[in-house]
Design a protein around this motif. Sequence first.
Motif, PDB file in Angstrom:
ATOM      1  N   ALA A 144       0.749  -1.074   0.187  1.00 20.14           N
ATOM      2  CA  ALA A 144      -0.104  -0.114  -0.086  1.00 20.14           C
ATOM      3  C   ALA A 144       0.865   1.056  -0.094  1.00 20.14           C
ATOM      4  N   ALA A 145       0.270   2.325  -0.685  1.00 18.26           N
ATOM      5  CA  ALA A 145       1.016   3.783  -0.702  1.00 18.26           C
ATOM      6  C   ALA A 145      -0.184   4.715  -0.420  1.00 18.26           C
ATOM      7  N   CYS A 146       0.214   5.818   0.227  1.00 14.81           N
ATOM      8  CA  CYS A 146      -0.899   6.752   0.585  1.00 14.81           C
ATOM      9  C   CYS A 146      -0.105   8.104   0.702  1.00 14.81           C
ATOM     10  N   SER A 147      -0.644   9.191   0.068  1.00 17.05           N
ATOM     11  CA  SER A 147       0.162  10.431   0.202  1.00 17.05           C
ATOM     12  C   SER A 147      -0.806  11.655  -0.228  1.00 17.05           C
ATOM     13  N   TYR A 148      -0.522  12.857   0.036  1.00 13.90           N
ATOM     14  CA  TYR A 148      -1.225  13.842  -0.849  1.00 13.90           C
ATOM     15  C   TYR A 148      -0.863  13.964  -2.144  1.00 13.90           C
ATOM     16  N   ALA A 149      -2.068  13.958  -2.936  1.00 12.36           N
ATOM     17  CA  ALA A 149      -1.812  13.881  -4.421  1.00 12.36           C
ATOM     18  C   ALA A 149      -1.245  15.476  -4.704  1.00 12.36           C
ATOM     19  N   ILE A 150      -0.797  15.084  -6.079  1.00 13.35           N
ATOM     20  CA  ILE A 150      -0.255  16.527  -6.788  1.00 13.35           C
ATOM     21  C   ILE A 150      -0.994  16.577  -8.118  1.00 13.35           C
TER      22      ILE A 150
END
Length: 269
Positions: A144-150
């Motif tokens: 899994a990966a999770c971050s604020y989108a750009i």
Amino acid sequence: MKYTGISAILALAASANAFVLPGAETKATSTQLNGLSPGVVSKTGGWEIEKISPRVRIEGQSRHTFSMQDASKEIVQVAMRSPNARPVNADVELWIGPDWTPVKVNCHSEDGSKHPLQTLVGTRNKNANVELLNTGNHAFPIDAACSYAISPLTEDRETIKEEEGIYIEGGAIKMSPIPSNVEQLQVLIETEGKMLNAMIELLNGPNNVKVEYEIFTNNGQLNSLFVVFETPEDGNAIRIRNLAPMEFPCKFYVKPTKFGSNDMAPQWN
């Protein structure tokens, strides 16, 4: 003899710690034992999981939480896939405050390598946590990966609405075939601020479900369902079910974003 045995154990432990790099023990404690990762900003406007955030392995029947504490940002990018082409079953939950969960998305992929799970979650510009729960059994881990989108993902929820949406009353079902040259498809489901309880399925062949998302949220405008399907095969279609009562209609929008070698222009029913 007791003291000799204890001394031997302590010496062994000390020798083992000699191979731990400085800071490694602290990192393992924060990310593995507590199941918590700090929020980061994605390095891609696409869906390459290696560039979204440091990958986290989530074993079956366990969970991992991403702490998203930047209230100036609103759109979180979540990607999950199987490391060994096995099924993926997971829940994505947004937590705001100690006991408020405004949105929950239940996800399923028959083959988490060929059909990874890819979605955007809105934090409502608040400090929030995004929890990923692997509901599969112990033999089915997920990456899994999770971050604020750009950009351009931060604009995709609006640009997809350049075409007119399709209205679905509560309790209704809509289907749409996917042209054979489309290899990636964006879908948005939203309401005008009312509850959203809907399911979207990627089908390949008659009633053969490859991917499925089910969302429940108290506000389908602030927390719309935005998903990205990978469609490398022919014969695909999407099926959308509005699971809410008739008083809670929704709209869905579709937009192909990647095409194969087939030059046929996409046609939608």
